[in-house]
Design an enzyme around this catalytic site. Sequence first.
Site, mmCIF file in Angstrom:
data_model
loop_
_atom_site.group_PDB
_atom_site.id
_atom_site.type_symbol
_atom_site.label_atom_id
_atom_site.label_comp_id
_atom_site.label_asym_id
_atom_site.label_seq_id
_atom_site.Cartn_x
_atom_site.Cartn_y
_atom_site.Cartn_z
ATOM 1 N N CYS A 1 -126.863 -52.406 -60.155
ATOM 2 C CA CYS A 1 -126.591 -53.308 -59.029
ATOM 3 C C CYS A 1 -127.204 -54.694 -59.230
ATOM 4 O O CYS A 1 -126.837 -55.641 -58.536
ATOM 5 C CB CYS A 1 -127.094 -52.693 -57.729
ATOM 6 S SG CYS A 1 -126.373 -51.085 -57.408
ATOM 7 N N HIS B 1 -127.957 -57.939 -52.268
ATOM 8 C CA HIS B 1 -127.082 -56.862 -52.740
ATOM 9 C C HIS B 1 -126.706 -56.000 -51.538
ATOM 10 O O HIS B 1 -127.556 -55.609 -50.739
ATOM 11 C CB HIS B 1 -127.833 -56.034 -53.784
ATOM 12 C CG HIS B 1 -127.145 -54.758 -54.109
ATOM 13 N ND1 HIS B 1 -125.825 -54.697 -54.494
ATOM 14 C CD2 HIS B 1 -127.584 -53.468 -54.113
ATOM 15 C CE1 HIS B 1 -125.488 -53.450 -54.719
ATOM 16 N NE2 HIS B 1 -126.533 -52.676 -54.487
ATOM 17 N N ASN C 1 -120.896 -50.318 -51.248
ATOM 18 C CA ASN C 1 -121.718 -50.806 -52.365
ATOM 19 C C ASN C 1 -120.834 -50.899 -53.608
ATOM 20 O O ASN C 1 -120.393 -49.878 -54.133
ATOM 21 C CB ASN C 1 -122.879 -49.823 -52.583
ATOM 22 C CG ASN C 1 -123.826 -50.259 -53.691
ATOM 23 O OD1 ASN C 1 -123.509 -51.154 -54.476
ATOM 24 N ND2 ASN C 1 -124.973 -49.615 -53.752
#
Length: 326
Positions: free
Chosen positions: A113, A253, A283
């Site tokens: 990520c 994020h 996500n």
Amino acid sequence: MRRARIIGTGSYMPEKVMANSDFEKYLDTTDEWIVTRTGIRERRIAADGEFTSDLAVNAARKALDMAGLTPTDLDLIVVGTITGDYPWPATACIVQDKLGAGQCGAYDLSAACSGFLYALNNATALIEAGNINRALVIGAETLSRIVDYEDRNTCLLFGDGAGAVILEGQDGDQGVLSTHLHADGSYLELLYQPGFGTAVTPTEALVRDRGYFLKMQGNEVFKVAVKMLTEVAQEALAKNDMTIADVDLLIPHQANIRILEATAKRLKIDQDKVFVNVDKYGNTSAATIPVALDEANRSGRLKDNNIIVLNAFGGGFTWASACLRW
Ligand code: ACO
């Protein structure tokens, strides 16, 4: 000083929407549980035959358009991804070919990520050093291909998408002010894809036992994520002699609304200065930050000289931040 400035942004999300109600049909879960625990309402899923490189190319074309550049103007393509089309060659090479970007350098960065911020750091350093002048930096993922749709602990969290920025070397105060990278490999088994790579032998049993898919211990990830996302944003502010009051927009994020809220609380930043779109896309790993940056940019939320902080956390563990003057 020579700085890397973002002169174009772009994003692309696949058309297919998977809503929480789609999980309710076959898993022991509810829309209410998912929204309360994660803030996610829907996510996008790549079509059959649509690969990470395709999402990346679509995002890149929009960023190039905004920058007023053609693909052959690029000196470098870096793709942050953990779901490349193949283990090798790099998806960036495939993107280069599909774009028609000549023979510029092209490679991938694997930092889960945090992949986009790792890639941004890398391209920024090359521009500041004078090695290159224009870079295409992409975060792109098709996580739907490595998620176990029978595992209710993980499958509803993730989605597919891509975001891109064009960086150009310019003299002045605007652009990337600093970037900060960290990792701690001792956390490997809290978030990883154990059944894929040269450390494992592909067997029928591996596939049958669902070993191929992403595995995560969500609770443990959550705790470390909040701590590191907070600290790495503070590191970016300290490096630039700023306080949280100087920040016009925090683009974190997008993993989980509770992680975003807990981090904002620790940083003491108003929630309305925190960009959130996790409800729409879930996500998307390396793609979340460039997608959010593009949405913020195209909606007019980023003004000249705004201070923008980006922070990310993911598998590895890796965590990173960047401070930009827009
Ligand atoms: N539907 C209904 N119940 C569920 C579901 C589901 N989909 N999933 C788990 N549960 C149950 C569990 O079985 C457990 O039941 P029990 O109490 O009877 O044992 C209960 O809900 C609570 O489970 P927890 O795992 O404690 O739930 P938690 O509140 O921690 O939420 C979640 C889980 C959403 C995964 C959370 O831990 C999280 O978001 N962690 C961060 C993980 C993450 O975002 N990772 C992405 C990569 S890293 C990054 O991007 C930051």
